[in-house]
Write an enzyme that holds these catalytic residues in place. Structure first.
Site, PDB file in Angstrom:
ATOM      1  N   ASP A 137      12.450  25.737  11.920  1.00  0.00           N
ATOM      2  CA  ASP A 137      11.974  27.490  12.140  1.00  0.00           C
ATOM      3  C   ASP A 137      12.253  28.152  13.247  1.00  0.00           C
ATOM      4  O   ASP A 137      11.162  28.530  13.925  1.00  0.00           O
ATOM      5  CB  ASP A 137      10.116  27.666  11.898  1.00  0.00           C
ATOM      6  CG  ASP A 137       9.605  29.001  12.270  1.00  0.00           C
ATOM      7  OD1 ASP A 137       8.484  29.269  11.734  1.00  0.00           O
ATOM      8  OD2 ASP A 137      10.501  29.788  11.175  1.00  0.00           O
ATOM      9  N   LYS A 139      12.315  30.104  16.374  1.00  0.00           N
ATOM     10  CA  LYS A 139      12.927  31.770  16.681  1.00  0.00           C
ATOM     11  C   LYS A 139      12.366  32.447  18.050  1.00  0.00           C
ATOM     12  O   LYS A 139      11.364  31.483  18.460  1.00  0.00           O
ATOM     13  CB  LYS A 139      12.386  32.196  15.557  1.00  0.00           C
ATOM     14  CG  LYS A 139      10.417  31.868  14.941  1.00  0.00           C
ATOM     15  CD  LYS A 139       9.884  32.270  13.755  1.00  0.00           C
ATOM     16  CE  LYS A 139       9.040  32.469  13.931  1.00  0.00           C
ATOM     17  NZ  LYS A 139       7.461  32.842  12.796  1.00  0.00           N
ATOM     18  N   ASN A 142       8.974  30.715  18.784  1.00  0.00           N
ATOM     19  CA  ASN A 142       9.037  29.031  18.912  1.00  0.00           C
ATOM     20  C   ASN A 142       9.095  28.848  20.276  1.00  0.00           C
ATOM     21  O   ASN A 142       9.920  28.011  20.227  1.00  0.00           O
ATOM     22  CB  ASN A 142       9.216  28.735  18.116  1.00  0.00           C
ATOM     23  CG  ASN A 142       8.606  28.659  16.374  1.00  0.00           C
ATOM     24  OD1 ASN A 142       6.418  29.253  16.797  1.00  0.00           O
ATOM     25  ND2 ASN A 142       8.700  28.643  15.438  1.00  0.00           N
ATOM     26  N   ASP A 155       6.092  24.375  17.767  1.00  0.00           N
ATOM     27  CA  ASP A 155       5.870  24.689  17.041  1.00  0.00           C
ATOM     28  C   ASP A 155       6.407  23.802  15.642  1.00  0.00           C
ATOM     29  O   ASP A 155       7.516  24.788  15.044  1.00  0.00           O
ATOM     30  CB  ASP A 155       5.563  26.250  16.229  1.00  0.00           C
ATOM     31  CG  ASP A 155       4.802  26.172  15.086  1.00  0.00           C
ATOM     32  OD1 ASP A 155       4.366  27.606  14.889  1.00  0.00           O
ATOM     33  OD2 ASP A 155       4.433  25.112  14.283  1.00  0.00           O
ATOM     34  N   THR A 172      12.556  31.826   8.827  1.00  0.00           N
ATOM     35  CA  THR A 172      12.600  33.289   9.196  1.00  0.00           C
ATOM     36  C   THR A 172      13.697  33.888   8.316  1.00  0.00           C
ATOM     37  O   THR A 172      14.254  33.351   9.336  1.00  0.00           O
ATOM     38  CB  THR A 172      11.306  33.780  10.587  1.00  0.00           C
ATOM     39  OG1 THR A 172      10.462  32.827  11.248  1.00  0.00           O
ATOM     40  CG2 THR A 172      11.234  35.053  10.538  1.00  0.00           C
TER      41      THR A 172
HETATM   42  C1  LIG Z   1       2.046  31.193  23.262  1.00  0.00           C
HETATM   43  N1  LIG Z   1       2.334  30.112  24.004  1.00  0.00           N
HETATM   44  N2  LIG Z   1       1.920  30.488  24.995  1.00  0.00           N
HETATM   45  C2  LIG Z   1       2.071  29.269  25.878  1.00  0.00           C
HETATM   46  C3  LIG Z   1       2.011  27.828  25.490  1.00  0.00           C
HETATM   47  N3  LIG Z   1       2.000  27.116  26.108  1.00  0.00           N
HETATM   48  C4  LIG Z   1       2.354  26.344  25.124  1.00  0.00           C
HETATM   49  N4  LIG Z   1       1.381  26.982  23.667  1.00  0.00           N
HETATM   50  C5  LIG Z   1       1.885  27.678  23.264  1.00  0.00           C
HETATM   51  N5  LIG Z   1       1.878  28.509  21.820  1.00  0.00           N
HETATM   52  C6  LIG Z   1       1.218  27.246  20.521  1.00  0.00           C
HETATM   53  C7  LIG Z   1       2.942  26.231  20.480  1.00  0.00           C
HETATM   54  C8  LIG Z   1       2.665  25.433  19.561  1.00  0.00           C
HETATM   55  C9  LIG Z   1       3.078  24.486  19.533  1.00  0.00           C
HETATM   56  N6  LIG Z   1       2.549  23.876  18.142  1.00  0.00           N
HETATM   57  C10 LIG Z   1       2.742  24.149  17.334  1.00  0.00           C
HETATM   58  N7  LIG Z   1       2.182  23.942  16.670  1.00  0.00           N
HETATM   59  C11 LIG Z   1       1.572  24.538  14.629  1.00  0.00           C
HETATM   60  O1  LIG Z   1       1.301  26.125  15.646  1.00  0.00           O
HETATM   61  N8  LIG Z   1       1.753  23.405  13.767  1.00  0.00           N
HETATM   62  C12 LIG Z   1       0.959  24.588  13.072  1.00  0.00           C
HETATM   63  C13 LIG Z   1       0.153  25.557  12.742  1.00  0.00           C
HETATM   64  C14 LIG Z   1      -0.213  26.220  11.361  1.00  0.00           C
HETATM   65  C15 LIG Z   1      -0.500  25.528  10.498  1.00  0.00           C
HETATM   66  C16 LIG Z   1       0.657  24.077  10.753  1.00  0.00           C
HETATM   67  C17 LIG Z   1       0.438  22.900   9.591  1.00  0.00           C
HETATM   68  F1  LIG Z   1      -0.887  23.405   8.960  1.00  0.00           F
HETATM   69  F2  LIG Z   1       0.881  24.049   8.464  1.00  0.00           F
HETATM   70  F3  LIG Z   1       0.899  22.682   9.834  1.00  0.00           F
HETATM   71  C18 LIG Z   1       1.085  24.078  12.044  1.00  0.00           C
HETATM   72  S1  LIG Z   1       2.333  25.847  17.787  1.00  0.00           S
HETATM   73  C19 LIG Z   1       1.946  28.411  24.280  1.00  0.00           C
END
Ligand SMILES: Cn1ncc2ncnc(NCCc3cnc(NC(=O)Nc4cccc(C(F)(F)F)c4)s3)c21
Length: 241
Positions: A137, A139, A142, A155, A172
């Site tokens: 994913d 994009k 991310n 992510d 996406t």
């Molecule tokens: C925006 N932003 N600005 C600065 C900054 N610094 C750090 N991080 C940020 N943003 C977060 C980035 C992410 C990293 N890892 C993620 N992981 C995730 O969102 N995992 C996740 C979500 C929903 C469902 C599932 C499941 F259950 F399906 F597995 C898994 S999100 C920042």
């Protein structure tokens, strides 16, 4: 008891700051660990959402995969904890935010910037693939930037660890490889396809197969029709229009 000593984190170890962004399953906040004053990003996921969409296995996979990945261009997942109704991911904080914002603000990037980001992305993907991890994913949303403007892939909620061919339809649309679109078996090369899509988008400001309707994007994606022209030709085109 000193929770941190046992690696058991809880919300009281953190002071929560401003929201950094919101995803489908929850929001992200900047936070500071009270004792060390270390700045992190906390992603909050609601258990009833995880239950409703039955994505526990994906979350578990993300935590397993992320805990093994250590690379300067991969955003670290330091750990996680939960309370009655939420799961918290303790993430490396990327001070520069999403590359998506920079791209929308600037319209498009210079060739040097695009080449730098694509090189970092290629390094990060080569590392992930060497650990048999496919992100699936990639994009602009991310792709994050740290305080020195270094690119970080984030992510891994859709990633898998495998050598075998995969079949799950995910990712996406604009960045999807044709074999994913046709729901065929796919492997790590789907991430390499997104390198090409992103290279185009960094230079031109929009992905190559973008269309108003999903159906048209599908068609253009499969045909692989690309229009390459320089940004001021595009501007001239709009002026003519
Ligand atoms: C925006 N932003 N600005 C600065 C900054 N610094 C750090 N991080 C940020 N943003 C977060 C980035 C992410 C990293 N890892 C993620 N992981 C995730 O969102 N995992 C996740 C979500 C929903 C469902 C599932 C499941 F259950 F399906 F597995 C898994 S999100 C920042």
């Amino acid at each position: 008891k000193n929770a941190a000593a046992y690696g058991q984190w809880s919300l009281k170890n953190f002071e929560i700051g401003r929201p950094l962004g919101r995803g489908k399953f929850g929001r992200v906040y900047v936070a500071r660990e009270v004792k060390s004053k270390y700045i992190v990003a906390l992603k909050v996921l609601f258990k009833e959402q995880i239950d409703k969409y039955r994505i526990h296995h994906q979350l578990r996979r993300e935590m397993e995969i992320q805990s093994t990945l250590k690379h300067p261009n991969v955003l670290r997942l330091y750990g996680w904890f939960d309370d009655d109704d939420r799961i918290f991911l303790i993430l490396e904080y990327a001070h520069g935010g999403e590359l998506y914002g920079v791209l929308r603000e600037r319209g498009h990037l210079t060739e040097r910037e695009s080449a730098t980001y694509i090189a970092s992305l290629a390094n990060a993907l080569a590392y992930c693939h060497s650990q048999d991890v496919i992100h699936r994913d990639i994009k602009p949303e991310n792709l994050l930037l740290d305080h020195e403007g270094r690119l970080k892939i984030a992510d891994f909620g859709w990633s898998v660890q495998s050598r075998s061919k995969r079949h799950t339809m995910c990712g996406t649309l604009d960045y999807l490889a044709p074999e994913l679109v046709e729901n065929k078996a796919h492997d790590y090369t789907v991430d390499n396809w997104t390198l090409g899509v992103l290279c185009y988008e960094f230079l031109y400001g929009a992905p190559p197969f973008e269309a108003a309707m999903q159906h048209d994007t599908f068609k253009r994606l499969k045909k692989g029709v690309l229009t390459f022209c320089c940004s001021n030709c595009i501007r001239q085109l709009f002026i003519d229009l």
